[in-house]
Design an enzyme around this catalytic site. Structure first.
Site, PDB file in Angstrom:
ATOM      1  CE  LYS A 262       5.060   3.217   0.833  1.00 25.88           C
ATOM      2  NZ  LYS A 262       5.953   2.751   1.868  1.00 25.88           N
TER       3      LYS A 262
ATOM      4  CD1 TRP B 290      -0.259   1.082   4.794  1.00 23.66           C
ATOM      5  CD2 TRP B 290      -0.224   3.034   5.843  1.00 23.66           C
ATOM      6  NE1 TRP B 290       1.110   1.381   5.378  1.00 23.66           N
ATOM      7  CE2 TRP B 290       0.982   2.545   6.098  1.00 23.66           C
ATOM      8  CE3 TRP B 290      -0.532   4.066   6.507  1.00 23.66           C
ATOM      9  CZ2 TRP B 290       2.249   3.046   6.571  1.00 23.66           C
ATOM     10  CZ3 TRP B 290       0.547   4.848   7.407  1.00 23.66           C
ATOM     11  CH2 TRP B 290       1.682   4.451   7.282  1.00 23.66           C
TER      12      TRP B 290
ATOM     13  CG  ASP C 296      -2.787   4.653  -0.329  1.00 24.33           C
ATOM     14  OD1 ASP C 296      -2.000   4.936  -1.067  1.00 24.33           O
ATOM     15  OD2 ASP C 296      -2.695   4.607   0.976  1.00 24.33           O
TER      16      ASP C 296
HETATM   17  N1  PMP Z   1      -0.483   4.358   1.946  1.00 22.76           N
HETATM   18  C1  PMP Z   1       0.211   3.263   1.819  1.00 22.76           C
HETATM   19  C2  PMP Z   1      -0.078   2.091   1.145  1.00 22.76           C
HETATM   20  C3  PMP Z   1       1.750   3.251   2.520  1.00 22.76           C
HETATM   21  O1  PMP Z   1       2.366   2.435   2.091  1.00 22.76           O
HETATM   22  C4  PMP Z   1       2.084   4.327   3.349  1.00 22.76           C
HETATM   23  C5  PMP Z   1       3.398   4.429   4.058  1.00 22.76           C
HETATM   24  N2  PMP Z   1       4.251   4.801   3.032  1.00 22.76           N
HETATM   25  C6  PMP Z   1       1.368   5.521   3.605  1.00 22.76           C
HETATM   26  C7  PMP Z   1      -0.071   5.623   2.919  1.00 22.76           C
HETATM   27  C8  PMP Z   1       1.867   6.873   4.346  1.00 22.76           C
HETATM   28  O2  PMP Z   1       2.599   7.317   3.630  1.00 22.76           O
HETATM   29  P1  PMP Z   1       3.487   8.604   4.218  1.00 22.76           P
HETATM   30  O3  PMP Z   1       4.377   7.934   5.316  1.00 22.76           O
HETATM   31  O4  PMP Z   1       4.105   9.020   3.036  1.00 22.76           O
HETATM   32  O5  PMP Z   1       2.699   9.467   4.729  1.00 22.76           O
END
Ligand code: PMP
Length: 406
Positions: free
Chosen positions: A230, A123, A206
């Site tokens: 989450k 990520w 993040d």
């Molecule tokens: N950052 C993290 C730490 C993630 O686990 C995720 C996956 N859900 C994301 C960003 C990307 O999120 P999204 O699918 O909501 O765009």
């Protein structure tokens, strides 16, 4: 179609990485409020985001969030409010990857500065790549995969030495819990925060997959970004906690013409997150999760449970680790101990066949969603706040039984 709520089988243990399980009281209250909120005769997803009721819910959510950030009163809530704004945007983590560098872009251009990324998993890598793709001035400060051949943790050296190589950083970006790789920062993040403060650099994190799983000191951060689905809710919303001075600096430098209007932090913040339509169901869910957390003793109480869950699960995995001396060795743990995630426990088994067998047998016992992310394979057991200690203990028992059969 049904006219009453269905039952939910409590022996079904769901370890999904996100969207993930919500606490039962939250999901029941949410279901009721989707039908009829506050006896208004209409559901939360049907009211205007500009109605008094919706505005009250937004304000209340923010208020509860400040309460959570105060760590049961150990941090002065008024101090937090004085220095940080909170707003919510449509989207998820990925929209955060774009909105962060774009909001900083003009400021960075004017100040001749750039964003630095610590890459410790999929990520943070994606976030860096998105900033680059958008033409923002960003630089990788460290990439664990380049150092270790695969993602095993994060930087372990001296942050002062790392950051001193770059005297033009406006921010340092980290992903505090790498959901795919099972890598979470330990105390070293505090060290990074300290060095950032000394060097007048904003720390951006993040926290999509570990927000409110453990206490943090908000004053360590410039920006916190977290997708909701989450630990704190359902998909559709991104939470931003941003230092007021950052918003003011960005405002003063102006924004780039290409900044999508719905991503404009200052515009959204000045409009109580309602410049465009805020999705009220995810927002209300967030508030219910916050209320549930607060009524159960706040983050410190939840953190204790999370530590116990993770310690117990890693203990059984270590017991059968290929690196140990148990005659039944079948578990491969690649993440370095220092950076083991307390939210996403990621491991492999000796062979892919064994992994498939493990998943099949686990599913037959009611343990679902434990397959690793499609990009890395293996097993991933996500034990977010809503996953009970009892569920983890049952899984541990299953692992012991599985080992017996080998
Ligand atoms: N950052 C993290 C730490 C993630 O686990 C995720 C996956 N859900 C994301 C960003 C990307 O999120 P999204 O699918 O909501 O765009």
């Amino acid at each position: 179609m049904a006219t009453s709520l269905p039952e939910r089988n409590e022996t079904q243990y769901y370890f999904g990485a996100g969207p993930a399980q919500l606490p039962k009281p939250v999901i029941i209250q949410l279901s009721k409020d989707i039908v009829n909120i506050n006896n208004q005769g209409i559901g939360i997803g049907e009211i205007s985001h500009r109605s008094k009721l919706a505005q009250d819910i937004i304000d209340n959510t923010r208020e509860n969030l400040y309460k959570l950030l105060s760590n049961n009163g150990n941090i002065d809530i008024e101090d937090v409010k004085k220095h940080y704004d909170v707003f919510f945007l449509q989207g998820g983590g990925t929209t955060g990857f774009s909105s962060i560098p774009l909001n900083f872009k003009k400021f960075n251009q004017v100040q001749n500065k750039k964003g630095g990324y610590v890459i410790s998993g999929s990520w943070s890598l994606k976030s860096y790549q998105e900033a680059k793709r958008l033409g923002c001035d960003v630089v990788p400060l460290y990439n664990d995969k380049e150092v270790n051949g695969e993602f095993k943790g994060s930087y372990t050296g001296d942050y002062e030495a790392l950051l001193s190589k770059h005297d033009d950083l406006s921010y340092v970006y980290v992903c505090e819990n790498e959901t795919v790789n099972g890598i979470e920062y330990d105390q070293s993040l505090k060290e990074l925060a300290k060095v950032c403060q000394q060097r007048n650099i904003e720390l951006i994190s993040d926290l999509s997959s570990d927000i409110f799983s453990r206490e943090i000191n908000i004053f360590d951060y410039g920006v916190i970004m977290a997708g909701a689905q989450k630990n704190i809710g359902i998909a559709g919303l991104t939470l931003y906690i941003v230092k007021k001075s950052i918003l003011a600096n960005i405002k003063a430098s102006g924004s780039i013409d290409e900044l999508p209007i719905a991503f404009d932090w200052n515009l959204q913040n000045d409009n109580n997150s309602c410049y465009n339509t805020i999705p009220m169901v995810p927002l209300h869910t967030l508030n219910l999760v916050f209320e549930n957390l607060l009524s159960a003793g706040g983050i410190s109480a939840q953190e204790k449970i999370n530590v116990e869950k993770a310690e117990k699960l890693y203990a059984v995995l270590d017991k059968y680790s290929l690196e140990g001396d148990n005659e039944k060795k079948f578990v491969k743990l690649t993440v370095s101990k220092q950076f083991r995630s307390k939210m996403n426990v990621v491991f492999n088994l000796k062979t892919t066949d064994l992994e498939n067998d493990f998943v099949k047998k686990a599913e037959a016992k009611g343990f679902s969603a434990i397959k690793g992310h499609r990009s890395v394979g293996g097993i991933r057991v996500s034990i977010y706040n809503a996953v009970k200690l009892e569920a983890v203990e049952s899984l541990i028992k299953f692992i012991e039984e599985f080992a017996e059969q080998l």
